[in-house]
Write a protein that holds these residues in place. Structure first.
Motif, PDB file in Angstrom:
ATOM      1  N   ARG A 116       0.859  -1.181   0.000  1.00 35.78           N
ATOM      2  CA  ARG A 116       0.000   0.000   0.000  1.00 35.78           C
ATOM      3  C   ARG A 116       0.903   1.241   0.000  1.00 35.78           C
ATOM      4  N   THR A 117       0.702   2.104  -0.982  1.00 30.78           N
ATOM      5  CA  THR A 117       1.572   3.270  -1.161  1.00 30.78           C
ATOM      6  C   THR A 117       0.895   4.591  -0.799  1.00 30.78           C
ATOM      7  N   ARG A 118      -0.429   4.581  -0.667  1.00 29.34           N
ATOM      8  CA  ARG A 118      -1.127   5.846  -0.396  1.00 29.34           C
ATOM      9  C   ARG A 118      -2.470   5.572   0.270  1.00 29.34           C
ATOM     10  N   TYR A 119      -2.852   6.466   1.180  1.00 25.77           N
ATOM     11  CA  TYR A 119      -4.173   6.420   1.820  1.00 25.77           C
ATOM     12  C   TYR A 119      -4.769   7.808   1.690  1.00 25.77           C
ATOM     13  N   GLY A 120      -5.869   7.944   0.942  1.00 26.71           N
ATOM     14  CA  GLY A 120      -6.338   9.292   0.607  1.00 26.71           C
ATOM     15  C   GLY A 120      -5.265   9.965  -0.230  1.00 26.71           C
ATOM     16  N   LYS A 121      -4.866  11.160   0.138  1.00 26.74           N
ATOM     17  CA  LYS A 121      -3.778  11.835  -0.568  1.00 26.74           C
ATOM     18  C   LYS A 121      -2.447  11.676   0.159  1.00 26.74           C
ATOM     19  N   LEU A 122      -2.436  10.922   1.272  1.00 25.99           N
ATOM     20  CA  LEU A 122      -1.237  10.783   2.083  1.00 25.99           C
ATOM     21  C   LEU A 122      -0.398   9.602   1.593  1.00 25.99           C
ATOM     22  N   PRO A 123       0.835   9.851   1.123  1.00 27.35           N
ATOM     23  CA  PRO A 123       1.685   8.755   0.653  1.00 27.35           C
ATOM     24  C   PRO A 123       2.461   8.116   1.800  1.00 27.35           C
ATOM     25  N   LEU A 124       2.971   6.925   1.557  1.00 24.13           N
ATOM     26  CA  LEU A 124       3.918   6.313   2.489  1.00 24.13           C
ATOM     27  C   LEU A 124       5.127   7.239   2.567  1.00 24.13           C
ATOM     28  N   PRO A 125       5.475   7.755   3.762  1.00 24.68           N
ATOM     29  CA  PRO A 125       6.566   8.733   3.862  1.00 24.68           C
ATOM     30  C   PRO A 125       7.885   8.191   3.305  1.00 24.68           C
ATOM     31  N   LYS A 126       8.547   9.001   2.500  1.00 25.09           N
ATOM     32  CA  LYS A 126       9.833   8.604   1.928  1.00 25.09           C
ATOM     33  C   LYS A 126      10.870   8.431   3.043  1.00 25.09           C
ATOM     34  N   GLY A 127      11.649   7.376   2.924  1.00 23.86           N
ATOM     35  CA  GLY A 127      12.710   7.139   3.894  1.00 23.86           C
ATOM     36  C   GLY A 127      12.258   6.504   5.188  1.00 23.86           C
TER      37      GLY A 127
END
Length: 285
Positions: free
Chosen positions: A210-221
Motif C-alpha cells: 500500500r503506497t497511499r491512503y487518501g492523498k497521504l503517501p507512504l513517507p519517503k525514507g
C-alpha cells in the motif's frame, strides 16, 4: 452534555465506535454499577468500567487527535497479540499515557506499506466506513500474463463472494517476464480485496504494497516497522475527509523530525535483531 456511551469510549481510545458497540452489546461495560445497554448516554462524571477496568472518560475538549503513519513489513500481523509469537504492528508503536492506538483498517500478513493509527476511535471508524469512499493506492506485482481484457474487467467490476468490486484505476508500471508491476486504486478496504480481484482473473499477486491512503503517501525514507507522527495539517486533512471538526493542537514538533527519524531507524534495527535472535532460539527448541 451527555453523549452516547460508544462515542465516549471510542474517543477515550479503547477502539473504534463499531468495536465499542460490540463490547457494550456483549455486556462487558458497566455504568454506575449497572450493565450498560447500547444507546445509553453518559456524563463525564459517570463511573464507567470495561472488562473490570475503570475507564477515564476523556472530554472532547481535553483530547488531542493523534495519527501515525506506519510502514508495515511483510510478516507482521495486525492483531494486538499473537499466540504464535509472530510480530505485530503494535509492537513498535510509541507508548501512550492514556487510551491506545487504533489501526485504521488492516493489511494481511503478506502485505506491506502504509498503515495508519490514531488515538481517535471516531476518526478510525469513519475512515474505515465505506460510505466515505477513501481512496487507497497499491503497488501490485502480478504473476501471469495480464491482458487488456483482464484490466478492463477489473475496471468495470468483478464478482467476489462478498459482492462486486472494481478498481478505480489500473496502470501498468513495467516489470520483467511474467512478473509485472501495476498501480491500482480502490475506494474500500475489504479483506484481501486486491488479491481476490486479481485471483478472479486467474492471476496471482506475488507482491502487494500500500503506497497511499487518501492523498497521504507512504513517507519517503520511513524504514519498515518504523512510524512517523503526522503533522496537524495532515491530521486535519483526514478529519475533513470524513466530516469531523478540525483539531487545533498537535504533539508534533517539526524541528525534531530529523532527530526522531534517526532514533526510529536505530530502534527498528535493534527490534529486528532481537526478533532474529528469538526466532533462532525457537528453532533450536
Amino acid at each position: 452534555m451527555s453523549e452516547k456511551l460508544q462515542k465516549v469510549l471510542a474517543r477515550s481510545g479503547l477502539g473504534s465506535r463499531r468495536e465499542m458497540e460490540g463490547v457494550i452489546d456483549a455486556g462487558r461495560v458497566r455504568v454506575n454499577g449497572e450493565v450498560a445497554t447500547l444507546g445509553i448516554r453518559v456524563e463525564s462524571t459517570d463511573d464507567v468500567w470495561v472488562d473490570g477496568h475503570k475507564v477515564t472518560l476523556a472530554a472532547e475538549e481535553d483530547t488531542i487527535c493523534r495519527v501515525l503513519a506506519y510502514h508495515k513489513d511483510e510478516g507482521e500481523i495486525c492483531s494486538r497479540n499473537d499466540p504464535e509469537g509472530r510480530r505485530t504492528v503494535f509492537d513498535r508503536l510509541p507508548k501512550l499515557k492514556q487510551g491506545r492506538w487504533i489501526a485504521v483498517g488492516r493489511l494481511d500478513i503478506n502485505t506491506s506499506g502504509l498503515l495508519l493509527f490514531t488515538t481517535d476511535g471516531e476518526l478510525a471508524n469513519r475512515l474505515m466506513h465505506p460510505s466515505f469512499e477513501v481512496e487507497r493506492e497499491y503497488a501490485v506485482r502480478v504473476f501471469g500474463e495480464v491482458t487488456d481484457g483482464h484490466i478492463q474487467n477489473l475496471r468495470m467490476g468483478v464478482e467476489l463472494e462478498d459482492g462486486s468490486a472494481k478498481f478505480t484505476s489500473v496502470k501498468r508500471q513495467g516489470g520483467e517476464g511474467i512478473n509485472q508491476w501495476f498501480s491500482v486504486t480502490l475506494s474500500e478496504g475489504r479483506n484481501r480485496e486486491v488479491r481476490r480481484m486479481w485471483e478472479s482473473q486467474e492471476l496471482q499477486v506475488s507482491r502487494l504494497i500500500r503506497t497511499r491512503y487518501g492523498k497521504l503517501p507512504l513517507p519517503k525514507g520511513l524504514p519498515r516497522s518504523g512510524w512517523q507522527e503526522l503533522e496537524l495539517t495532515d491530521v486535519n486533512y483526514l478529519r475533513e475527509l470524513v466530516q469531523l471538526p478540525k483539531e487545533e493542537r498537535s504533539m508534533v514538533k517539526v524541528d525534531a523530525r530529523a532527530r526522531n527519524s534517526q532514533q526510529i531507524r536505530k530502534s527498528v534495527r535493534k527490534h529486528r535483531q532481537r526478533n532474529q535472535t528469538q526466532a533462532r532460539r525457537r528453532q533450536r527448541r
